[in-house]
Motif scaffolding. Sequence first.
Motif, PDB file in Angstrom:
ATOM      1  N   GLU A  84      -0.207  17.632 -13.800  1.00 52.33           N
ATOM      2  CA  GLU A  84       0.792  16.751 -14.412  1.00 52.33           C
ATOM      3  C   GLU A  84       0.543  15.300 -14.004  1.00 52.33           C
ATOM      4  N   LEU A  85       0.243  15.098 -12.747  1.00 53.09           N
ATOM      5  CA  LEU A  85      -0.020  13.745 -12.278  1.00 53.09           C
ATOM      6  C   LEU A  85      -1.218  13.136 -13.004  1.00 53.09           C
ATOM      7  N   ASN A  86      -2.226  13.948 -13.259  1.00 53.98           N
ATOM      8  CA  ASN A  86      -3.418  13.453 -13.936  1.00 53.98           C
ATOM      9  C   ASN A  86      -3.119  13.047 -15.378  1.00 53.98           C
ATOM     10  N   ASN A  87      -2.049  13.617 -15.944  1.00 57.54           N
ATOM     11  CA  ASN A  87      -1.674  13.284 -17.310  1.00 57.54           C
ATOM     12  C   ASN A  87      -0.724  12.089 -17.405  1.00 57.54           C
ATOM     13  N   THR A  88      -0.273  11.576 -16.287  1.00 60.42           N
ATOM     14  CA  THR A  88       0.580  10.391 -16.329  1.00 60.42           C
ATOM     15  C   THR A  88      -0.266   9.188 -16.722  1.00 60.42           C
ATOM     16  N   PRO A  89       0.356   8.186 -17.372  1.00 62.97           N
ATOM     17  CA  PRO A  89      -0.403   6.997 -17.786  1.00 62.97           C
ATOM     18  C   PRO A  89      -1.151   6.367 -16.610  1.00 62.97           C
ATOM     19  N   LYS A  90      -2.372   5.945 -16.870  1.00 64.01           N
ATOM     20  CA  LYS A  90      -3.231   5.434 -15.802  1.00 64.01           C
ATOM     21  C   LYS A  90      -2.712   4.145 -15.182  1.00 64.01           C
ATOM     22  N   HIS A  91      -1.807   3.444 -15.881  1.00 62.48           N
ATOM     23  CA  HIS A  91      -1.298   2.186 -15.326  1.00 62.48           C
ATOM     24  C   HIS A  91      -0.183   2.416 -14.306  1.00 62.48           C
ATOM     25  N   LEU A  92       0.302   3.673 -14.188  1.00 63.53           N
ATOM     26  CA  LEU A  92       1.389   3.961 -13.256  1.00 63.53           C
ATOM     27  C   LEU A  92       0.836   4.226 -11.853  1.00 63.53           C
ATOM     28  N   PRO A  93       1.221   3.446 -10.855  1.00 64.67           N
ATOM     29  CA  PRO A  93       0.798   3.742  -9.480  1.00 64.67           C
ATOM     30  C   PRO A  93       1.409   5.061  -9.001  1.00 64.67           C
ATOM     31  N   ILE A  94       0.667   5.776  -8.196  1.00 69.64           N
ATOM     32  CA  ILE A  94       1.167   6.985  -7.548  1.00 69.64           C
ATOM     33  C   ILE A  94       1.437   6.633  -6.088  1.00 69.64           C
ATOM     34  N   ILE A  95       2.710   6.731  -5.696  1.00 72.04           N
ATOM     35  CA  ILE A  95       3.139   6.340  -4.354  1.00 72.04           C
ATOM     36  C   ILE A  95       3.276   7.576  -3.482  1.00 72.04           C
ATOM     37  N   CYS A  96       2.579   7.594  -2.354  1.00 70.35           N
ATOM     38  CA  CYS A  96       2.725   8.669  -1.369  1.00 70.35           C
ATOM     39  C   CYS A  96       3.760   8.267  -0.319  1.00 70.35           C
ATOM     40  N   VAL A 127      -0.423   4.696  -0.301  1.00 73.26           N
ATOM     41  CA  VAL A 127       0.268   5.387   0.783  1.00 73.26           C
ATOM     42  C   VAL A 127       1.220   4.383   1.420  1.00 73.26           C
ATOM     43  N   PHE A 128       2.522   4.681   1.357  1.00 74.11           N
ATOM     44  CA  PHE A 128       3.514   3.810   1.980  1.00 74.11           C
ATOM     45  C   PHE A 128       3.362   3.859   3.512  1.00 74.11           C
ATOM     46  N   PRO A 129       3.998   2.916   4.236  1.00 73.90           N
ATOM     47  CA  PRO A 129       3.696   2.695   5.662  1.00 73.90           C
ATOM     48  C   PRO A 129       3.605   3.955   6.510  1.00 73.90           C
ATOM     49  N   GLN A 130       2.470   4.092   7.179  1.00 68.93           N
ATOM     50  CA  GLN A 130       2.147   5.255   7.990  1.00 68.93           C
ATOM     51  C   GLN A 130       1.643   4.831   9.362  1.00 68.93           C
ATOM     52  N   SER A 131       1.767   5.735  10.332  1.00 64.13           N
ATOM     53  CA  SER A 131       1.002   5.666  11.576  1.00 64.13           C
ATOM     54  C   SER A 131      -0.116   6.695  11.477  1.00 64.13           C
ATOM     55  N   MET A 132      -1.261   6.384  12.058  1.00 65.36           N
ATOM     56  CA  MET A 132      -2.412   7.269  11.936  1.00 65.36           C
ATOM     57  C   MET A 132      -2.817   7.827  13.294  1.00 65.36           C
ATOM     58  N   HIS A 133      -3.167   9.118  13.302  1.00 66.65           N
ATOM     59  CA  HIS A 133      -3.709   9.720  14.524  1.00 66.65           C
ATOM     60  C   HIS A 133      -4.642  10.872  14.160  1.00 66.65           C
ATOM     61  N   PHE A 134      -5.866  10.813  14.667  1.00 70.37           N
ATOM     62  CA  PHE A 134      -6.817  11.923  14.548  1.00 70.37           C
ATOM     63  C   PHE A 134      -7.214  12.357  15.954  1.00 70.37           C
ATOM     64  N   SER A 135      -7.425  13.657  16.110  1.00 69.98           N
ATOM     65  CA  SER A 135      -7.733  14.190  17.433  1.00 69.98           C
ATOM     66  C   SER A 135      -9.172  13.925  17.852  1.00 69.98           C
ATOM     67  N   SER A 136     -10.029  13.559  16.889  1.00 70.84           N
ATOM     68  CA  SER A 136     -11.427  13.309  17.216  1.00 70.84           C
ATOM     69  C   SER A 136     -12.034  12.325  16.228  1.00 70.84           C
ATOM     70  N   GLU A 137     -13.130  11.706  16.643  1.00 72.39           N
ATOM     71  CA  GLU A 137     -13.858  10.791  15.773  1.00 72.39           C
ATOM     72  C   GLU A 137     -14.418  11.533  14.563  1.00 72.39           C
ATOM     73  N   GLN A 138     -14.841  12.753  14.761  1.00 77.09           N
ATOM     74  CA  GLN A 138     -15.399  13.545  13.664  1.00 77.09           C
ATOM     75  C   GLN A 138     -14.345  13.833  12.602  1.00 77.09           C
ATOM     76  N   ALA A 139     -13.132  14.165  13.032  1.00 77.80           N
ATOM     77  CA  ALA A 139     -12.055  14.453  12.082  1.00 77.80           C
ATOM     78  C   ALA A 139     -11.689  13.204  11.296  1.00 77.80           C
TER      79      ALA A 139
END
Length: 331
Positions: A84-96, A127-139
């Motif tokens: 459904e999201l893929n069928n939305t008009p391309k000019h519409l931003p998708i906000i996470c 992506v609306f304001p987030q904090s980021m954390h990964f357990s490893s450099e590889q991840a």
Amino acid sequence: MNMELKVSERRESSKLDAVMSAIKSNLRSKLFDIVCSREVTYVDYPVHGNTGDLLILSGALKFFKEQNIKIITYDNVYGRKYSELNNTPKHLPIICHGGGNFGDLYHVHQKFREDLVSQLNEHKIIVFPQSMHFSSEQALERSAAIFRKHRNFHFCVRDHESFESAQRFTDKVHLVPDCAHMLWGQFKPVSGSAGKLNFLREDIESTGLSQRRSVDWATMSDPRFYKIQSLMQRATKKLSPRPTTAMSKLAFAFWMLEVKRTMNDAYRHFSEFDTVETDRLHGMLFSLLLQKKVLFHDNSVKKLSRYKNTWLGDLSDNWITAADAKTSVEP
């Protein structure tokens, strides 16, 4: 002496108002420039018992309403309606939805975002304001490689440390305050008389401070909330094979009734106290929204100190104080 105390209290309240109002204005201005559209799709909205995420959601909705931005459709991780999201008009931003779950601690939500940028190459994804954390450099590098392939991915982060790492995901990185700041002025402050509230994590980001002498979002919430949450998760998952915009809006409207009730429960509970000791970022932010004093411990991924240093440095110790990491919570 009493007169001097009242004058001091008024000055401190004015200082808090100045800082919080400035952050709210900054948030509103930055998000408006990033979204740059009068219609959007909002995805990954929270259907779980973290009231901090519900505060973020309410703040985001307040931003959309104030700026006359219309939400065309809604989605969450239980529906995963990419077709459904893929069928939305391309000019519409998708906000996470924003928050503190970008990384490898919360795999379901991270997988949702990775699938989103992989399958919807033509849309602007924010992506609306987030904090980021990964357990490893590889991840971190594995996930960054997925996001870098998208041509129009905007990443809003809410602290300097996340900003540095986010530049490996996209060249469209924005330092933006948490959406809960949009709620400044919405809650009537009440002078508490019950002393200090021990409000400490009991989840995977806990540092073990709670020792069963405190409350968390889960222990504070009405048990009915979790029954409705489970119903909402099952319903959106069942509806996902036959998604429609009308159904997504109906499900979201139903869920928002429970969101507002749960936020009101939290408001009444916090209002009983004049000070809050917490290792939750939104325990800290919600306390400030209610004009409560905050004593904070960092959680396991340092969200609180990172956020305070980025946005709340102008507040004095009268409002927000870092606790010794070894401090035992009083019973």
